[in-house]
Scaffold this motif. Structure first.
Motif, PDB file in Angstrom:
ATOM      1  N   UNK A 174       0.072  16.954   3.524  1.00  0.00           N
ATOM      2  CA  UNK A 174       1.129  16.181   2.868  1.00  0.00           C
ATOM      3  C   UNK A 174       1.187  14.756   3.409  1.00  0.00           C
ATOM      4  N   UNK A 175       1.409  13.800   2.511  1.00  0.00           N
ATOM      5  CA  UNK A 175       1.586  12.404   2.901  1.00  0.00           C
ATOM      6  C   UNK A 175       3.053  12.045   2.777  1.00  0.00           C
ATOM      7  N   UNK A 176       3.626  11.504   3.837  1.00  0.00           N
ATOM      8  CA  UNK A 176       5.005  11.039   3.793  1.00  0.00           C
ATOM      9  C   UNK A 176       5.105   9.786   2.934  1.00  0.00           C
ATOM     10  N   UNK A 177       6.323   9.453   2.556  1.00  0.00           N
ATOM     11  CA  UNK A 177       6.544   8.311   1.670  1.00  0.00           C
ATOM     12  C   UNK A 177       5.969   7.028   2.253  1.00  0.00           C
ATOM     13  N   UNK A 178       6.130   6.829   3.545  1.00  0.00           N
ATOM     14  CA  UNK A 178       5.634   5.599   4.173  1.00  0.00           C
ATOM     15  C   UNK A 178       4.114   5.512   4.094  1.00  0.00           C
ATOM     16  N   UNK A 179       3.424   6.664   4.237  1.00  0.00           N
ATOM     17  CA  UNK A 179       1.968   6.666   4.109  1.00  0.00           C
ATOM     18  C   UNK A 179       1.556   6.423   2.663  1.00  0.00           C
ATOM     19  N   UNK A 180       2.308   6.987   1.716  1.00  0.00           N
ATOM     20  CA  UNK A 180       2.029   6.743   0.303  1.00  0.00           C
ATOM     21  C   UNK A 180       2.148   5.256  -0.023  1.00  0.00           C
ATOM     22  N   UNK A 181       3.135   4.603   0.554  1.00  0.00           N
ATOM     23  CA  UNK A 181       3.299   3.166   0.341  1.00  0.00           C
ATOM     24  C   UNK A 181       2.128   2.405   0.957  1.00  0.00           C
ATOM     25  N   UNK A 182       1.729   2.783   2.166  1.00  0.00           N
ATOM     26  CA  UNK A 182       0.634   2.090   2.848  1.00  0.00           C
ATOM     27  C   UNK A 182      -0.681   2.246   2.083  1.00  0.00           C
TER      28      UNK A 182
END
Length: 272
Positions: A174-182
């Protein structure tokens, strides 16, 4: 508590078409009942867009998750003819998702919570993706012995590149929201309580813009990427039907319901 309303809602307000996932009790998963309603809502958006009666579409969802993907419980119920179920759904949804992605107006998605599987495809087909800090993304397909559909692999590659797309889809981490943004999977993050109002303000602002200009920008930007979504969807359909016919596909969805580790590889060559 199960909602008495339809699993997909469509309405128009202030020149914005609101497409709302409304199966919160089932993580807004797509099944043979909600799929046709989603396709119908997209068809309505297309007709209204062509007539100039809406200027933007906003996709959102009720409940904790935006969309978990396909309904695994239905897959298990139909595992004896899983490829037939999958084929029927793809024949309906692939043209619909192509229509959604190519609407001649801006499409905004507001992701208040987790997305996975086909939910990735729907969410990332938007031109601008807003997310809550509670959002996260998980591929999901390979965990149940299946492969992507509805353009999920296309959208992941388009936004994050092939290496990161393979990482997401193969590992299922799973990718957290912050990683998705990055990684460029989402465009903006908001506090959970601020997401809905920010998404509505953006969609309403775009809906009041120069429709022809925005449609031209969208067409030019998408064309510059050089991909062919329709051809890609055909490749996805072939691959997913092959996986759905396999023992691994049936084993994966059964293991998911049984809450056990899947036993893949017993007849992995059975994919014809």
């Amino acid at each position: 508590m199960r909602s008495n309303e339809a699993p997909i809602l469509w309405r128009v307000e202030n020149r914005v078409g609101h497409l709302v996932f409304n199966r919160p009790e089932a993580a807004n998963a797509l099944n043979s009942a909600s799929g046709p309603l989603l396709a119908d809502a997209i068809a309505q958006a297309q007709r209204l867009a062509e007539r100039g009666e809406i200027g933007a579409v906003l996709m959102s969802a009720r409940g904790r998750q935006f969309c978990a993907g396909g309904d695994i419980e239905e897959f298990v119920e139909r595992r004896a003819d899983l490829d037939r179920l999958v084929g029927e759904m793809l024949d309906l949804m692939h043209p619909a998702i192509h229509a959604l992605a190519t609407l001649p107006l801006p499409v905004v998605s507001a992701l208040q919570g987790p997305i996975g599987g086909a939910g990735i495809a729907v969410a990332l087909s938007a031109d601008i993706v807003l997310a809550s800090t509670a959002m996260k993304l998980r591929g999901g397909y390979s965990a149940i012995g299946l492969s992507p559909d509805l353009g999920a692999s296309f959208q992941l590659v388009r936004r994050a590149g092939p290496a990161r797309a393979k990482n997401i889809l193969m590992t299922n981490r799973p990718l957290a929201a912050e990683q998705c943004l990055a990684w460029g999977l989402v465009d903006e993050l908001y506090a959970p309580e601020a997401l809905a109002s920010a998404a509505l303000a953006l969609a309403e602002g775009l809906a009041q813009g120069a429709t022809g200009s925005l449609a031209g920008i969208k067409r030019l930007c998408d064309g510059a990427y050089g991909g062919d979504l329709k051809a890609h969807l055909a490749l996805e359909r072939e691959a997913l039907l092959r996986a759905a016919r396999s023992d691994d596909g049936r084993e994966g969805v059964s293991a998911f319901i049984d809450k056990r580790a899947p036993r893949f590889g017993r007849a992995s060559a059975n994919t014809t």
